[in-house]
Design an enzyme around this catalytic site. Structure first.
Site, PDB file in Angstrom:
ATOM      1  N   TYR A 276      31.829  32.708 -23.056  1.00  0.00           N
ATOM      2  CA  TYR A 276      31.300  32.382 -24.382  1.00  0.00           C
ATOM      3  C   TYR A 276      32.401  31.818 -25.285  1.00  0.00           C
ATOM      4  O   TYR A 276      32.305  30.690 -25.774  1.00  0.00           O
ATOM      5  CB  TYR A 276      30.743  33.648 -25.065  1.00  0.00           C
ATOM      6  CG  TYR A 276      29.480  34.201 -24.483  1.00  0.00           C
ATOM      7  CD1 TYR A 276      29.496  34.924 -23.296  1.00  0.00           C
ATOM      8  CD2 TYR A 276      28.257  34.032 -25.123  1.00  0.00           C
ATOM      9  CE1 TYR A 276      28.333  35.463 -22.772  1.00  0.00           C
ATOM     10  CE2 TYR A 276      27.088  34.569 -24.599  1.00  0.00           C
ATOM     11  CZ  TYR A 276      27.125  35.278 -23.434  1.00  0.00           C
ATOM     12  OH  TYR A 276      25.974  35.800 -22.911  1.00  0.00           O
TER      13      TYR A 276
ATOM     14  N   HIS B 292      20.266  27.438 -27.059  1.00  0.00           N
ATOM     15  CA  HIS B 292      20.053  27.371 -25.608  1.00  0.00           C
ATOM     16  C   HIS B 292      18.890  26.431 -25.233  1.00  0.00           C
ATOM     17  O   HIS B 292      18.806  25.996 -24.088  1.00  0.00           O
ATOM     18  CB  HIS B 292      19.746  28.754 -25.045  1.00  0.00           C
ATOM     19  CG  HIS B 292      20.947  29.544 -24.613  1.00  0.00           C
ATOM     20  ND1 HIS B 292      21.840  29.096 -23.663  1.00  0.00           N
ATOM     21  CD2 HIS B 292      21.375  30.785 -24.979  1.00  0.00           C
ATOM     22  CE1 HIS B 292      22.767  30.037 -23.472  1.00  0.00           C
ATOM     23  NE2 HIS B 292      22.519  31.064 -24.253  1.00  0.00           N
TER      24      HIS B 292
ATOM     25  N   GLU C 271      17.302  33.727 -24.102  1.00  0.00           N
ATOM     26  CA  GLU C 271      16.747  32.423 -24.478  1.00  0.00           C
ATOM     27  C   GLU C 271      15.521  32.022 -23.669  1.00  0.00           C
ATOM     28  O   GLU C 271      15.393  30.845 -23.281  1.00  0.00           O
ATOM     29  CB  GLU C 271      17.849  31.369 -24.336  1.00  0.00           C
ATOM     30  CG  GLU C 271      18.341  31.098 -22.888  1.00  0.00           C
ATOM     31  CD  GLU C 271      19.460  32.017 -22.407  1.00  0.00           C
ATOM     32  OE1 GLU C 271      19.590  33.132 -22.922  1.00  0.00           O
ATOM     33  OE2 GLU C 271      20.201  31.599 -21.495  1.00  0.00           O
TER      34      GLU C 271
ATOM     35  N   GLU D 281      26.928  29.238 -21.531  1.00  0.00           N
ATOM     36  CA  GLU D 281      27.191  30.064 -22.718  1.00  0.00           C
ATOM     37  C   GLU D 281      28.267  29.483 -23.644  1.00  0.00           C
ATOM     38  O   GLU D 281      28.198  29.663 -24.856  1.00  0.00           O
ATOM     39  CB  GLU D 281      27.581  31.485 -22.302  1.00  0.00           C
ATOM     40  CG  GLU D 281      26.452  32.271 -21.628  1.00  0.00           C
ATOM     41  CD  GLU D 281      25.219  32.474 -22.508  1.00  0.00           C
ATOM     42  OE1 GLU D 281      25.295  32.230 -23.734  1.00  0.00           O
ATOM     43  OE2 GLU D 281      24.176  32.863 -21.958  1.00  0.00           O
TER      44      GLU D 281
ATOM     45  N   HIS E 269      21.905  31.220 -31.791  1.00  0.00           N
ATOM     46  CA  HIS E 269      22.424  31.133 -30.422  1.00  0.00           C
ATOM     47  C   HIS E 269      21.298  30.896 -29.409  1.00  0.00           C
ATOM     48  O   HIS E 269      21.364  29.957 -28.600  1.00  0.00           O
ATOM     49  CB  HIS E 269      23.194  32.418 -30.092  1.00  0.00           C
ATOM     50  CG  HIS E 269      23.760  32.454 -28.712  1.00  0.00           C
ATOM     51  ND1 HIS E 269      25.043  32.053 -28.416  1.00  0.00           N
ATOM     52  CD2 HIS E 269      23.208  32.800 -27.529  1.00  0.00           C
ATOM     53  CE1 HIS E 269      25.255  32.171 -27.123  1.00  0.00           C
ATOM     54  NE2 HIS E 269      24.158  32.626 -26.547  1.00  0.00           N
ATOM     55  N   GLU E 270      20.278  31.722 -29.470  1.00  0.00           N
ATOM     56  CA  GLU E 270      19.192  31.587 -28.477  1.00  0.00           C
ATOM     57  C   GLU E 270      18.448  30.260 -28.667  1.00  0.00           C
ATOM     58  O   GLU E 270      18.051  29.620 -27.694  1.00  0.00           O
ATOM     59  CB  GLU E 270      18.224  32.771 -28.545  1.00  0.00           C
ATOM     60  CG  GLU E 270      18.871  34.158 -28.418  1.00  0.00           C
ATOM     61  CD  GLU E 270      19.873  34.303 -27.279  1.00  0.00           C
ATOM     62  OE1 GLU E 270      19.782  33.548 -26.296  1.00  0.00           O
ATOM     63  OE2 GLU E 270      20.766  35.165 -27.384  1.00  0.00           O
TER      64      GLU E 270
ATOM     65  N   ASP F  94      26.383  40.591 -12.961  1.00  0.00           N
ATOM     66  CA  ASP F  94      26.284  41.581 -14.048  1.00  0.00           C
ATOM     67  C   ASP F  94      27.614  42.309 -14.248  1.00  0.00           C
ATOM     68  O   ASP F  94      27.991  42.633 -15.365  1.00  0.00           O
ATOM     69  CB  ASP F  94      25.215  42.644 -13.745  1.00  0.00           C
ATOM     70  CG  ASP F  94      23.816  42.061 -13.782  1.00  0.00           C
ATOM     71  OD1 ASP F  94      23.572  41.152 -14.595  1.00  0.00           O
ATOM     72  OD2 ASP F  94      22.975  42.518 -12.989  1.00  0.00           O
TER      73      ASP F  94
HETATM   74  N1  BES Z   1      21.657  34.423 -21.944  1.00  0.00           N
HETATM   75  C1  BES Z   1      22.340  35.382 -22.718  1.00  0.00           C
HETATM   76  C2  BES Z   1      22.090  36.792 -22.273  1.00  0.00           C
HETATM   77  C3  BES Z   1      22.405  37.045 -20.815  1.00  0.00           C
HETATM   78  C4  BES Z   1      23.525  36.509 -20.210  1.00  0.00           C
HETATM   79  C5  BES Z   1      21.566  37.818 -20.049  1.00  0.00           C
HETATM   80  C6  BES Z   1      23.774  36.733 -18.865  1.00  0.00           C
HETATM   81  C7  BES Z   1      21.822  38.048 -18.720  1.00  0.00           C
HETATM   82  C8  BES Z   1      22.927  37.503 -18.120  1.00  0.00           C
HETATM   83  C9  BES Z   1      22.026  35.242 -24.199  1.00  0.00           C
HETATM   84  O1  BES Z   1      21.877  33.922 -24.615  1.00  0.00           O
HETATM   85  C10 BES Z   1      23.188  35.783 -24.960  1.00  0.00           C
HETATM   86  O2  BES Z   1      24.241  35.255 -24.814  1.00  0.00           O
HETATM   87  N2  BES Z   1      22.989  36.818 -25.774  1.00  0.00           N
HETATM   88  C11 BES Z   1      24.007  37.394 -26.607  1.00  0.00           C
HETATM   89  C12 BES Z   1      23.768  37.012 -28.038  1.00  0.00           C
HETATM   90  C13 BES Z   1      24.789  36.261 -28.715  1.00  0.00           C
HETATM   91  C14 BES Z   1      26.005  35.762 -28.121  1.00  0.00           C
HETATM   92  C15 BES Z   1      24.540  35.930 -30.144  1.00  0.00           C
HETATM   93  C16 BES Z   1      23.945  38.901 -26.501  1.00  0.00           C
HETATM   94  O3  BES Z   1      23.059  39.414 -25.833  1.00  0.00           O
HETATM   95  O4  BES Z   1      24.763  39.578 -27.096  1.00  0.00           O
HETATM   96 ZN    ZN Z   2      23.660  32.789 -24.596  1.00  0.00          ZN
END
Ligand code: BES
Ligand code: ZN
Length: 593
Positions: free
Chosen positions: A375, A291, A263, A310, A287-288, A367
């Protein structure tokens, strides 16, 4: 008082950086960035200021008058990296650091031309969430330390640089053979939202306030896929209030991008696997985009409150989908999430600390503990609050919440206090304490069911008993319905059943990666040889961890597929983002000998 964020040396008793001036000179041959950053402090200060770094080579640190300031770069601490302590002389309000990034900066991925769609130019992108900004810029790398910034990116003249920011006024001419791009971000953001990319990029306008960036070979397909972004924005604004960030652009990255979407403000980063061809995976954009309110306006004060970021966003995403496509479609999203959450609870165990919303991640790598729990459990919690308060009252609450906390970074406890204040009694009615602080899924979790969903699940569950949907029934399924069905097919399957599925549902050639990877996971876990070539292709091309992990996991079930996994990994690893490589290695380290 301990520091407010166990993943950063940021100390709130020291001066706070308010604004950053960043100049980055990208060297694609050396895969390093020569950087200069000026940290503008909130007031003239003296004494120590602690900054986060990771792999940076610090060349000099200077104060307002250009005089060198003493600094020490400590040995690296696990997870945090080395602390850079600068001693400010009396009245310092600007700290200028000259440095170079390390060759393996984890916040960057440098791609060869062969790893791009066009095959002719190199590419680089950044990915800083949760704590990787420090591998590219020395700063107070905590979401509690929001900054505005100006930045210049200097790249070889045949490349285009983009940044999650607005444009800035023109500056001095670039060096011969290079181009310099200037950006400005006037709104205070957490450092994890600093983001840029450079490569052979083109754009197409999607609306007055939205355009899509991608490589020339991808840009038309991408523009078609995400053409509806403007109506998504209008829908989100009607629910959450005006969009605060001026433009909302999208950038499609090469397939090694380790996430589905990120996002980054004003410029969402997207995996090309979201381009299904039929707009069936645009929930990633919902989703993004969500955010922009839940996350970028209000984020977690540190990683222990990540669910606030999230979970609220996943709830908001489903509300956008419901408003755009109806309740039946939103319910499918909830059902797909519920299956993922169930699998995570099985993996961790119901009592595991990883299944709590409010976590204690001191000493853990964000990570390494990343999962679907914040989520989907977080979204369920929000949906329960909504059902308990009633939609109208809850929507008013969301508006008040955004109004109260916009441009700040908060804790779970601040959220609960605000909830009690605005919707008295709701916290007790849902048993907030159990939801936030206890592991597992509370028994009052909301259920999302429709007749259609129940029928699909029953069809999937009974596959193993020999029940088969008819050709007409299958022809009627939307991509999400097919995904729900496949999720419920009990595995492993005998070869004839895999043959049947692939022939009737036309799976191996799918452009929808959610369906494709669900199928390839069934196939891998069933030791189904006809799918091996496609599994190899996907794992060699795609670095999105959501797909890399389950595929390597499924390949772990049989000696032959484990050997295949090892062989694919050796070939694929040099092209993987460091995070994807670690994810695959982590899975394979759990294989039986
Ligand atoms: N912000 C996240 C991705 C992220 C989280 C990167 C933690 C690094 C550390 C992003 O908004 C996300 O949740 N992406 C999801 C997409 C979704 C839930 C539709 C993904 O990457 O799968
Ligand atoms: Zn997210």
């Amino acid at each position: 008082m301990p520091r407010p964020d166990s993943h950063s040396y940021f100390d709130d008793l020291q001066p706070l950086t308010r604004h950053i001036e960043l100049s980055l000179d990208l060297d694609f041959d050396a895969r390093r960035i020569r950087g200069r950053v000026v940290l503008a402090l909130d007031e003239p200060s003296s004494g120590p200021i602690d900054l986060d770094t990771d792999g940076l080579e610090i060349e000099s640190v200077r104060g307002d008058d250009g005089a060198e300031l003493p600094f020490t770069l400590a040995d690296a601490e696990p997870v945090l990296g080395p602390r850079l302590r600068v001693e400010l002389s009396e009245g310092t309000s600007r700290v200028a650091v000259e440095y170079q990034t390390g060759v393996d900066a984890i916040g960057l991925q440098w791609l060869t031309p062969e790893q791009t769609a066009g095959k002719s130019q190199p590419f680089v992108f950044s990915q800083f969430q949760a704590i990787h900004a420090r591998s590219v810029v020395p700063l107070q790398d905590s979401p509690a330390a929001r900054v505005t910034f100006e930045a210049t990116l200097t790249v070889p003249e045949q490349l285009v640089a983009v940044m999650a920011a607005g444009p800035a006024t023109e500056g001095p001419d670039p060096l011969p053979g290079t181009r310099t791009f200037r950006f400005s971000m006037p709104q205070a953001i957490p450092p994890y939202l600093i983001a840029f990319a450079a490569g052979d990029l083109e754009s197409r306008d999607l609306s007055e306030r939205s355009r899509i960036w991608a490589e020339p070979a991808v840009v038309e397909a991408a523009a078609h896929e995400f053409a509806e972004v403007d109506s998504m924005m209008a829908t989100a604004e009607a629910m959450f209030g005006p969009y605060d960030w001026d433009r909302y652009d999208l950038l499609v990255l090469p397939p090694s991008f380790p996430y589905g979407g990120m996002e980054n403000p004003r410029l969402t980063f997207l995996t090309p696997t979201a381009i299904a061809g039929d707009r069936s995976l645009t929930d990633v954009v919902a989703h993004e985009l969500a955010h922009s309110w839940t996350g970028n306006l209000i984020t977690n004060a540190n990683a222990d409150h990540f669910w606030l970021n999230e979970g609220t966003t996943t709830w908001a995403e489903r509300r956008i989908i419901e408003a755009l496509h109806g309740e039946e479609v939103a319910i499918l999203g909830w059902a797909i999430g519920e299956q993922g959450l169930k699998a995570a609870f099985e993996r961790f165990g119901d009592d595991a600390p990883e299944t709590r919303l409010r976590t204690d991640l001191r000493g853990s790598d964000p990570d390494a503990v990343y999962s679907i729990v914040p989520y989907e459990k977080g979204a369920c919690f929000f949906a329960l609050l909504e059902r308990t308060a009633g939609r109208e009252r809850f929507d008013a609450f969301i508006h008040a919440y955004i109004e109260r906390y916009r441009f700040s970074s908060i804790t779970t406890e601040e959220f609960v206090a605000f909830l009690e204040n605005e919707l008295p009694g709701v916290a007790a009615a849902v048993d907030v304490h159990t939801w936030l602080y206890e592991p597992g899924l509370p028994s009052n979790a909301p259920r999302f069911r429709s007749e259609r969903l129940a029928w699909l699940i029953a069809r999937g569950d009974s596959f193993a008993n020999g029940e088969r949907p008819t050709t007409e029934e299958i022809a009627d399924w939307s991509p999400s319905e097919m995904q729900v069905y496949l999720q419920h097919v009990v595995r492993p399957l005998p070869t004839e059943d895999c043959d049947w599925l692939d022939a009737q549902l036309v799976l191996t050639g799918r452009g929808n990666y959610e369906i494709l990877v669900e199928w390839l996971s069934i196939a891998a876990g069933s030791d189904y040889e006809p799918a091996f070539a496609r599994i190899r292709e996907v794992l060699l091309e795609v670095g999105r961890m959501k797909y890399v992990r389950p595929l390597y996991e499924a390949l772990g079930a049989h000696p032959r597929t484990r050997a295949l996994a090892q062989e694919i990994f050796e070939q694929a690893a040099p092209g993987y983002h460091e995070l994807s490589r670690r994810a695959a290695e982590d899975v394979m380290s759990g294989y039986p000998d």
